[in-house]
Design an enzyme around this catalytic site. Structure first.
Site, short mmCIF file in Angstrom:
data_model
loop_
_atom_site.label_atom_id
_atom_site.label_comp_id
_atom_site.label_asym_id
_atom_site.label_seq_id
_atom_site.Cartn_x
_atom_site.Cartn_y
_atom_site.Cartn_z
N ASP A 35 0.94 -1.29 0.18
CA ASP A 35 -0.02 0.01 0.05
C ASP A 35 0.94 1.26 0.01
OD1 ASP A 35 -2.35 -1.21 -0.14
OD2 ASP A 35 -2.86 -0.80 2.11
N LYS A 56 -3.28 3.09 -3.20
CA LYS A 56 -4.31 4.17 -3.44
C LYS A 56 -3.92 5.51 -2.86
CE LYS A 56 -7.75 0.47 -3.46
NZ LYS A 56 -7.98 0.50 -4.95
N MET A 169 -9.49 8.92 8.07
CA MET A 169 -9.56 9.51 6.64
C MET A 169 -10.65 10.80 6.96
SD MET A 169 -9.66 6.16 4.40
CE MET A 169 -10.80 5.44 5.27
#
Length: 252
Positions: A35, A56, A169
């Protein structure tokens, strides 16, 4: 013969916070799909593996999930030990279920190796327990983020009802988060704590109130940040510098 896929939690950042099991599997791995939040120091454990970046990144070039799923299945047809290395813990906000479903459908054997999630590292850095006797008896892990094409996420009600909240997030959506929580009745003076780069030497924290949260959207933090909410952070807030001073330090 098909190989085996290991979904391993890399932890919150510091390379030495990975589990012993995770480290040993990295040393044995033939290929590692990692990641964006995995620190480069983690690759020192990958003594013989091919490294593939499938991270991502918000508003930047990213690998679509369906391609990651296919890459895992294809890799298991060629290699004995395939590692999918995920930041934090693979089973929390990491799309692990989609990858496991793809492996199940293809008949590929897998194992999940847990990791330290960012909430625990941020609490350790701050020196404030997520729970406190008589003050906070429950903890909620939540996210306000909704992916493209996904149904709306009803995150507000459980956040308002919880004693302590860890919002993943959420800092880049600070203004929207604050507006939603205030509209739902959360007091404007509710104490919050933003922790950036938890577990790393560059870790920083900013105590503030819910009313002040929208200002954080303009801070452009360099590293991943997590938002902690609840009365357990009241003492941190009482000792905090004025937010304007904290903002200047953030921008430095």
């Amino acid at each position: 013969m098909a190989g085996k896929v290991y979904l391993i939690g890399a932890g919150p950042g510091a390379a030495d916070l990975i589990t012993v099991r995770g480290m040993r599997l990295l040393q044995q791995a033939d290929v590692v799909l990692f990641d964006a939040l995995v620190q480069p120091e983690m690759f020192d454990y990958c003594q013989r593996a091919e490294l593939i970046d499938v991270g991502k990144r918000c508003n930047l070039a990213s690998t679509q999930q369906r391609f990651i799923n296919k890459m895992l299945v294809d890799a298991a047809q060629k290699h004995a030990v395939v590692v999918r290395l995920k930041g934090g813990d693979p089973m929390l906000f990491g799309r692990a279920q989609e990858e496991l479903a793809a492996l199940d459908e293809a008949g590929v054997e897998y194992e999940v190796v847990p990791g330290v999630t960012a909430a625990l590292a941020a609490s350790a850095d701050a020196g404030v327990s997520l729970t406190s006797r008589g003050l906070a008896r429950n903890v909620l892990f939540a996210t306000a983020r909704v992916g493209y094409g996904e149904d709306p996420n009803d995150w507000v009600k459980p956040v308002v009802a919880a004693d302590t909240v860890v919002l993943y997030m959420g800092v880049k959506q600070a203004a929207e988060v604050a507006a939603a929580l205030l509209a739902a009745g959360m007091p404007a003076n509710t104490p919050l704590l933003i922790v950036e780069n938890a577990s790393l030497p560059s870790s920083r924290e900013w105590p503030l109130t819910l009313a002040e949260l929208p200002k954080a959207a303009d801070w452009h933090l360099a590293g991943p940040a997590i938002l902690l909410i609840g009365e357990v952070y009241r003492a941190k807030l009482a000792l905090a510098e004025p937010l304007a001073t904290a903002h200047r330090k953030c921008s430095a």
